[in-house]
Design an enzyme around this catalytic site. Sequence first.
Site, PDB file in Angstrom:
ATOM      1  N   ASP A 123       0.794  -1.220   0.000  1.00  0.00           N
ATOM      2  CA  ASP A 123       0.000   0.000   0.000  1.00  0.00           C
ATOM      3  C   ASP A 123       0.829   1.274   0.000  1.00  0.00           C
ATOM      4  O   ASP A 123       0.400   2.291  -0.548  1.00  0.00           O
ATOM      5  CB  ASP A 123      -0.953  -0.002   1.195  1.00  0.00           C
ATOM      6  N   TYR A 205     -10.116   0.580   2.798  1.00  0.00           N
ATOM      7  CA  TYR A 205      -9.473   0.732   4.103  1.00  0.00           C
ATOM      8  C   TYR A 205      -9.247   2.193   4.457  1.00  0.00           C
ATOM      9  O   TYR A 205      -8.947   3.020   3.588  1.00  0.00           O
ATOM     10  CB  TYR A 205      -8.103   0.051   4.118  1.00  0.00           C
TER      11      TYR A 205
END
EC number: 1.4.3.-
Length: 446
Positions: A123, A205
């Site tokens: 990420d 998220y």
Amino acid sequence: MREKSSISGPRPRMSRARKGAAVGLSLAALAAGATTGAAPASAQPKNAPAPAADCSAAYRIEQKLTGGTTWRMCWRYDGKAGLVLEKISYQPKGETKPIKVLNSARLGQIHVPYDDGSVEYDDLTGFGFAQGLMNLAPGECPGGTIKTVKVPEAWDPQNADVKGLCTTTRARGHAYRMQGDAANKVYQAQSKDLLVYTVNQVGWYEYMTEWRFQDDGTVTMNVGATGSLSYDDYDAGDGRGWPIGKGDRAKATSHSHNVFWRLDFGLDGSTKNRIEQYDSAVTAPASGDPAPKTRTTRTKIAKELAGDAKNYRWWRVVSATGKNKDGHARSYEIVPGASTKYPGRSYTKHDMYFTEYNKCEKFATHNPGCGNGHPKSVDKWVSGQALTHPIAWMNVGFHHIARDEDQQPMPVHWQGFSIVPRDVTAMNPLTPSELAWQNGHWRPRS
């Protein structure tokens, strides 16, 4: 919880498998924000005295806590790592100057592999973590200040300034409690921490990255994942997902979050820190012995290490130059948090890495900065080199098997670790003045 199929605002659209790279990002870009601290200052010379954070007011964080301890640091915002804290020091009451702890502290990667083997994400370096910095509402930073961060390579250049950095204090409960033998007085203190945090969105998220600085010198680093379960991610097979909602048909795919932190210690202003590993062995009592015996041994770690947390094992980073008032070397103990170690990749097979400093080694996986065939993951950097300027990398894993309670929104699940002062001060820095004479092997006063 896979990537959103669409993201509000000017961010690029991504499929649920996060296909395609998330817009080009700048590796070393800095942000212009507001707290007290400046653009990143140059590295401290080796063996220099520990200064207060020497950055401009816009980038300086300074907080005196109720126990009398003052924390000082600088901050900047990196185009991939997000928030970076630098020149971190604390000054307990009774110390005449700040004690330098860390040159820098930041995330080193968030690696997210899915149980069905279809995808895995990095990420920080691959999916716009830094560009996903979220605006914070005043109620999210109670009693504190929300700082404005200029996000490098923002998806919407016209809206690059984000009110996204919270600095505040938060109650921790008891710092200590002690009742004297005479039972006529209770010594107790309630504590507050300095809390510094951001929220970064990557698809569904929302990662809460928080740094807690305690008045006893402890630093705790946590990442909390919250947000939403993806509405189109309910096709997992048996053993790779969990049924969410009515019946047993729609199964949300399970996955792991492997979070890495990168710490560059600078104890007492020097980069020449030593690494030591401690292991204790417990032996059953021999015939006639009243109890088992425990023996602790120290191993000096002179070369790079890929280490594993074990029962009765711990590490400490030791100052090469500074001692406390008792003449003991200052150090910080590394305290791993709960972890589910992911065995699927070589770089997640160990909990702790100590590598020799290399300015291009910034991310634990898919590191983009070195070139020339240099390995791209932290496990490959452990090559037997002598440790003269050690960098600590902590890996904490969490296996997320969704549950009905994860909707909607999903409660925060936390993972992290702490560094705890060991012999940094001669006594508890919060010791009340009436007890300051009880240092070492003391005897009751008549």
